[in-house]
Design an enzyme around this catalytic site. Sequence first.
Site, mmCIF file in Angstrom:
data_model
loop_
_atom_site.group_PDB
_atom_site.id
_atom_site.type_symbol
_atom_site.label_atom_id
_atom_site.label_comp_id
_atom_site.label_asym_id
_atom_site.label_seq_id
_atom_site.Cartn_x
_atom_site.Cartn_y
_atom_site.Cartn_z
ATOM 1 N N ARG A 240 0.839 -1.203 0.000
ATOM 2 C CA ARG A 240 0.000 0.000 0.000
ATOM 3 C C ARG A 240 0.872 1.250 0.000
ATOM 4 O O ARG A 240 1.842 1.340 0.739
ATOM 5 C CB ARG A 240 -0.910 -0.002 1.228
ATOM 6 C CG ARG A 240 -1.876 1.177 1.308
ATOM 7 C CD ARG A 240 -2.678 1.119 2.597
ATOM 8 N NE ARG A 240 -3.558 -0.044 2.640
ATOM 9 C CZ ARG A 240 -4.003 -0.599 3.760
ATOM 10 N NH1 ARG A 240 -3.613 -0.128 4.939
ATOM 11 N NH2 ARG A 240 -4.825 -1.625 3.727
ATOM 12 N N ARG B 201 -1.950 7.135 9.477
ATOM 13 C CA ARG B 201 -2.057 6.608 8.112
ATOM 14 C C ARG B 201 -2.062 7.765 7.103
ATOM 15 O O ARG B 201 -1.805 8.915 7.448
ATOM 16 C CB ARG B 201 -3.318 5.761 7.993
ATOM 17 C CG ARG B 201 -3.389 4.570 8.943
ATOM 18 C CD ARG B 201 -2.420 3.466 8.584
ATOM 19 N NE ARG B 201 -2.547 2.292 9.442
ATOM 20 C CZ ARG B 201 -3.375 1.261 9.240
ATOM 21 N NH1 ARG B 201 -4.209 1.290 8.211
ATOM 22 N NH2 ARG B 201 -3.389 0.228 10.052
ATOM 23 N N LYS C 271 -4.125 2.063 14.675
ATOM 24 C CA LYS C 271 -4.031 2.977 13.545
ATOM 25 C C LYS C 271 -4.684 4.310 13.875
ATOM 26 O O LYS C 271 -5.591 4.399 14.704
ATOM 27 C CB LYS C 271 -4.683 2.362 12.311
ATOM 28 C CG LYS C 271 -6.146 1.981 12.492
ATOM 29 C CD LYS C 271 -6.635 1.200 11.285
ATOM 30 C CE LYS C 271 -8.057 0.672 11.505
ATOM 31 N NZ LYS C 271 -8.530 -0.130 10.369
ATOM 32 N N LYS D 293 -6.038 8.080 11.976
ATOM 33 C CA LYS D 293 -6.416 8.603 10.661
ATOM 34 C C LYS D 293 -6.775 10.079 10.743
ATOM 35 O O LYS D 293 -7.569 10.477 11.601
ATOM 36 C CB LYS D 293 -7.584 7.795 10.090
ATOM 37 C CG LYS D 293 -7.243 6.321 9.888
ATOM 38 C CD LYS D 293 -8.413 5.526 9.330
ATOM 39 C CE LYS D 293 -8.010 4.083 9.083
ATOM 40 N NZ LYS D 293 -9.126 3.272 8.524
ATOM 41 N N CYS E 216 -14.875 -3.336 -0.408
ATOM 42 C CA CYS E 216 -13.500 -3.693 -0.063
ATOM 43 C C CYS E 216 -13.074 -4.897 -0.895
ATOM 44 O O CYS E 216 -13.905 -5.588 -1.481
ATOM 45 C CB CYS E 216 -13.395 -3.985 1.423
ATOM 46 S SG CYS E 216 -14.196 -5.533 1.910
ATOM 47 N N CYS F 52 -7.849 -10.975 1.373
ATOM 48 C CA CYS F 52 -7.878 -10.397 2.712
ATOM 49 C C CYS F 52 -8.083 -11.487 3.755
ATOM 50 O O CYS F 52 -9.070 -12.234 3.703
ATOM 51 C CB CYS F 52 -8.979 -9.340 2.833
ATOM 52 S SG CYS F 52 -9.082 -8.626 4.497
ATOM 53 N N CYS G 119 -16.236 -8.164 5.943
ATOM 54 C CA CYS G 119 -16.125 -8.392 7.386
ATOM 55 C C CYS G 119 -16.556 -7.108 8.089
ATOM 56 O O CYS G 119 -16.795 -6.084 7.430
ATOM 57 C CB CYS G 119 -14.692 -8.783 7.768
ATOM 58 S SG CYS G 119 -13.557 -7.388 7.946
ATOM 59 N N CYS H 276 -13.765 -1.305 6.101
ATOM 60 C CA CYS H 276 -12.806 -0.609 5.234
ATOM 61 C C CYS H 276 -13.473 0.230 4.143
ATOM 62 O O CYS H 276 -12.912 1.229 3.716
ATOM 63 C CB CYS H 276 -11.838 -1.613 4.613
ATOM 64 S SG CYS H 276 -10.717 -2.360 5.812
#
Length: 663
Positions: free
Chosen positions: A75, A144, A228, A230, A451, A457, A496, A500
Amino acid sequence: MVKTPTPQTQKLSKVEGTKDRSNYLRQPVATEIYQDTNCFTEDAIQILKYHGSYQQDNRDNRVKGQEKDYQFMLRTRNPGGLVPPQLYLTLDRLADEYGNQTLRVTTRQGFQMHGILKKNLKSAIAAIIKSMGSTLGACGDVNRNVMAPPAPYKNRPEYNYAWEYADNIAALLTPQTGAYYEIWLDGEKSISAEESPEIVAARQRNGNGTIVHGTEEPIYGQHYMPRKFKISVTVPGDNSIDLYSQDVSLVVITNDQGELEGFNIYAGGGLGRTHNKEDTFPRLADEIGYVDKEDVYDLVKAIVATQRDYGNRFDRRHSRMKYLLEDWGVDKFRATVEEYLGKAIKPFKPLPQWKYEDFLGWNEQGDGKLFLGISIDNGRIKDEGTFKLRTALREIVQQFNLPIRLTAHQNLLIYEIEPTLQPKIQQILENCGVQVDINVIDPLVRLSMACPALPTCGLAVTESERAIPGILDRIRALLNKLGMDQEQFVIRMTGCPNGCARPYMAELGFVGSQAETYQIWLGGSANQTRLAKAYVDKMHINDLESLLEPILVFCKQSRQAGESFGDFCDRVGFDAIREFSATYEPAITTEELAQINTADEINSIATTSETTRVSKHRPRISVKPDVYARLKEFATSQGKPLTLLVSEVLDAYLQENSQNNDD
């Protein structure tokens, strides 16, 4: 004297120990990258994330008794979505040399490449760095990619400020460890790492405990963030970056002359959750206040320090900053940030209503040049049959050396286009089968996101990207059947519950719960300013139409003028939707009627047209009142329309009796 916060010592999770032993993100990646294996150990996998990569295995290629098909997703970090032409061409080349021949635009304005083998990982990352790109901090427990509106409006200074501060904040919070260049460039630091003196000074300012002394990481320390983190920077009214879903969102505030004065601050957004864990939930960011432009870097550091020192480092499901806001409340959070900042945060400035924009099609920049927004289904840039988006973009960038901005909706903008080039670019796109006329693109497709999910994934429990095209086709067919062919609303799908593709902000959200089964969320707003709510916990994808049809008909019959589907669901509430659905009798086609057993179960039903509705003037199934009451009560408890429940029961009964007859 300003008080310095004194956080208490916490019990740490296993991952915190891995970070502690990594020597600032070096080990065990630095050792294992040279080992002749197809995969990394668990500790290395955790540290590899900070370098921008996830280890995955292609579940489509699993063979019992054989090693998994290990591969790596890489990424990129692109503040404000900027992809210079030389970087784009490098990524396009790497997709062929090392990847799966596709690039994928992420919902954070970066790129992902899938299918890279371990033996090629170092070469791929080195090539990206040498082309003025980076993967550092694109994953892991750090800040991120910093988002900003992608629109290149040169005559609107607030957009330029958003880009500038997205770049600067990304630089401010970039991990300072030397591990990245040591591992991937053998210690050679790229020229792209040169920083402005303003950012260097801002990083070194101590504040009141914002700096961790004696470490390679003055802002993060040796354990980095609890999870994470953001950040986005936007302008008043522009919600093209889903600002309420961010840990921190800054809003540019200018004066009447267009000069930057400061920033409004939102904090505490986040969407990830876990099924059947009620203490995990999506949350919208709160209004915190306003700071002058001179204080914005110190303010960002103060918020980061608050989460760094007080965020939950034991239970990773509860480690995002949204839970700190939820536990503390805004006032306590603001007060703690002010202690780190060393001054009071000012009152929030008034703002206009937020609106979602996608900037697709041909647009003017405001300086005589043009930009072009291209819709990309689920962000996947590929060549497939007569549709050759990768080829088209490569030719455009090669011929005209144009920059790209990625969007938070998995699309991209090509900009700095001289008007004389418009016909040439249009011709390339047409030759490659790429549609840029926004009046031709189905709005359901235009507004949807999914996603990647299966097969790569590791968190996915069901399909998303591969499933959504067929699902959108089915929803469009249902809308056409109901006379709602002009209807459009935001649909988002994930494989899931981690969120995302931000399904919890959608008007209609699909969240994977098990194979071919989804939790259904309803009631988000078209402008992504309101959370949706869980309507049904588990819906098998085969039941899509029977679940949605009564809701859509109810909306058609009872919506207010100009009301969107999401606003309607939110206004009337789920009780009213379930009540309507329980007594709704769907349209029946002659094909469906041919499959109904008549005889003892149903009186004759007239079929005088291709599609008819069972009305009160025609015979229907009747049941005893007490049976109907029990059925309705059970359907409500299951979160299912009554007609769907009855259909399932009858189908099971008929199948069982059919088998008995065969025996």
